[in-house]
Design a protein around this motif. Structure first.
Motif, short mmCIF file in Angstrom:
data_model
loop_
_atom_site.label_atom_id
_atom_site.label_comp_id
_atom_site.label_asym_id
_atom_site.label_seq_id
_atom_site.Cartn_x
_atom_site.Cartn_y
_atom_site.Cartn_z
N ASN A 285 -1.19 -20.63 -12.06
CA ASN A 285 -2.43 -21.25 -12.55
C ASN A 285 -3.50 -20.19 -12.79
OD1 ASN A 285 -1.28 -23.78 -12.42
ND2 ASN A 285 -2.08 -24.23 -10.39
N ARG B 257 0.65 -22.38 -7.53
CA ARG B 257 2.08 -22.30 -7.26
C ARG B 257 2.35 -20.99 -6.50
NH1 ARG B 257 2.56 -24.27 -12.68
NH2 ARG B 257 1.76 -26.40 -12.66
N ARG C 184 3.65 -24.76 -2.88
CA ARG C 184 2.31 -24.69 -3.46
C ARG C 184 1.29 -24.54 -2.34
NH1 ARG C 184 2.05 -27.90 -8.30
NH2 ARG C 184 3.97 -27.70 -9.49
N MET D 290 -3.97 -34.97 -13.26
CA MET D 290 -3.15 -35.92 -12.53
C MET D 290 -1.76 -35.97 -13.15
SD MET D 290 -3.56 -40.06 -11.97
CE MET D 290 -2.65 -40.39 -13.50
N GLY D 291 -0.75 -35.92 -12.31
CA GLY D 291 0.61 -36.04 -12.83
C GLY D 291 0.96 -37.49 -13.12
N SER E 144 -8.00 -26.52 -11.77
CA SER E 144 -6.63 -26.99 -11.55
C SER E 144 -5.69 -26.28 -12.49
CB SER E 144 -6.57 -28.50 -11.83
OG SER E 144 -6.47 -29.17 -10.60
N GLY E 145 -4.43 -26.60 -12.35
CA GLY E 145 -3.43 -25.96 -13.19
C GLY E 145 -2.74 -26.98 -14.07
N ASP F 205 -5.30 -25.83 -6.52
CA ASP F 205 -3.95 -25.55 -6.05
C ASP F 205 -3.37 -24.40 -6.84
OD1 ASP F 205 -3.60 -27.03 -8.44
OD2 ASP F 205 -1.58 -27.57 -7.82
N PRO G 215 -5.45 -28.35 -18.60
CA PRO G 215 -6.67 -27.53 -18.55
C PRO G 215 -6.75 -26.48 -19.65
CG PRO G 215 -5.76 -27.79 -16.36
CD PRO G 215 -4.74 -28.34 -17.32
N HIS H 145 0.12 -37.68 -8.66
CA HIS H 145 -0.30 -36.54 -7.82
C HIS H 145 -1.52 -35.88 -8.45
CE1 HIS H 145 2.02 -33.69 -10.52
NE2 HIS H 145 1.02 -32.90 -10.16
N THR H 146 -2.26 -35.17 -7.61
CA THR H 146 -3.36 -34.34 -8.12
C THR H 146 -3.42 -33.08 -7.26
OG1 THR H 146 -5.70 -34.29 -8.77
CG2 THR H 146 -5.17 -35.38 -6.68
N ALA H 147 -3.93 -31.99 -7.81
CA ALA H 147 -3.76 -30.69 -7.18
C ALA H 147 -2.27 -30.60 -6.82
CB ALA H 147 -4.69 -30.54 -5.98
C1 6PG Z 1 -0.70 -28.06 -11.04
C2 6PG Z 1 -1.88 -28.98 -11.19
C3 6PG Z 1 -1.40 -30.39 -11.19
C4 6PG Z 1 -1.69 -30.90 -12.57
C5 6PG Z 1 -0.91 -32.14 -12.87
C6 6PG Z 1 -1.07 -32.54 -14.33
O1 6PG Z 1 -0.85 -26.99 -10.45
O2 6PG Z 1 0.34 -28.44 -11.62
O3 6PG Z 1 -2.90 -28.74 -10.36
O4 6PG Z 1 -2.00 -31.22 -10.24
O5 6PG Z 1 -3.07 -31.16 -12.70
O6 6PG Z 1 0.46 -31.88 -12.60
O7 6PG Z 1 -0.47 -31.53 -15.10
P1 6PG Z 1 -0.53 -31.59 -16.72
O8 6PG Z 1 -1.99 -31.45 -17.05
O9 6PG Z 1 0.29 -30.40 -17.15
O10 6PG Z 1 0.03 -32.93 -17.11
#
Ligand code: 6PG
Length: 237
Positions: free
Chosen positions: A78, A68, A172, A137-138, A38-39, A66, A43, A142-144
């Motif tokens: 990412n 951008r 995205r 997870m935001g 993930s980004g 995912d 990470p 949200h995720t991914a």
């Molecule tokens: C992305 C990620 C997204 C990320 C969450 C959490 O491309 O932004 O896949 O799902 O995991 O936004 O982001 P943070 O770890 O920066 O809080």
């Protein structure tokens, strides 16, 4: 394999424990193996811990949950983050990297990446099955790039979709729950008090309310690595 929720005092300790788990899996997993990253920012801490210990990364293939839709050298890429914090330090070779090409037209890239996954990731059931998918997870759950209020991506019958960030309108490419949930292991890394309310919604109230609550390995295990700040509403009352 059973699901788990693992809580540690700090972001660094949480990332370190998750890295130790991943490294133990990497050293025992049947190769070739297929991992989706993930980004976001979290990470990068995990990647830095992954590079501190010896592991056999040969025959591991890297994908993304995912990406951008930005050029490869963009600060929000990412891929760029993984290249700097993980691939360069551990010497991953180009043939191991299956990048989402953010510079391409999003609709074309959605189709192209979906085909690359179907052609290169072995299937289980009738879908490609990653060995491991690492997710964040935001604060909005949200995720991914599966965002609240975008049911067309959440309930998609495809493996990949084009999503739009609700605030920045940035496009995205994202894997869908249909594909993600076919993975053998799903690992969430969630830290920070700003994520606590969404974790409470998912784990204590109604998982279906938020995109990250729709993610659950159907045939394997889902592990949550959470720091105490993010887990503050999860403690047994
Ligand atoms: C992305 C990620 C997204 C990320 C969450 C959490 O491309 O932004 O896949 O799902 O995991 O936004 O982001 P943070 O770890 O920066 O809080």
């Amino acid at each position: 394999m059973d699901d788990s929720i693992n809580v540690y005092p700090s972001k660094e300790q949480t990332a370190q424990k998750m890295a130790q788990y991943i490294l133990s899996e990497i050293n025992t997993i049947q190769k070739p193996a297929y991992i989706a990253l993930s980004g976001g920012k979290t990470p990068e801490v995990l990647f830095d811990y992954l590079t501190r210990e010896q592991a056999d990364w040969n025959d591991i293939h890297f994908y993304w949950a995912d990406e951008r839709c930005v050029p490869i050298d963009h600060n929000e890429s990412n891929y760029k983050s993984a290249q700097e914090h993980l691939f360069n330090p551990i010497g991953v070779l180009p043939h191991q990297i299956h990048r989402i090409k953010g510079e391409n037209d999003p609709s074309y890239e959605r189709w192209r990446y979906e085909n690359e996954i179907q052609e290169t990731v072995p299937s289980s059931g009738n879908l490609p099955a990653f060995d491991m998918i690492l997710l964040g997870m935001g604060s909005d759950g949200h995720t991914a790039s599966l965002f609240p209020g975008q049911p067309e991506t959440l309930y998609s019958g495809r493996l990949c979709e084009v999503a739009v960030h609700p605030e920045t309108q940035q496009r995205r490419i994202t894997l869908t729950p249909r594909l993600i949930n076919n993975s053998k292991q799903i690992l969430f890394l969630v830290t920070g008090q700003e994520k606590a309310q969404s974790l409470k919604t998912i784990h204590r109230e109604d998982a279906e309310k938020l995109p990250a609550g729709h993610i659950q390995s159907h045939y394997g295990a889902t592990h949550w690595y959470i720091d105490q700040e993010a887990a503050q509403y999860l403690r047994e009352s």
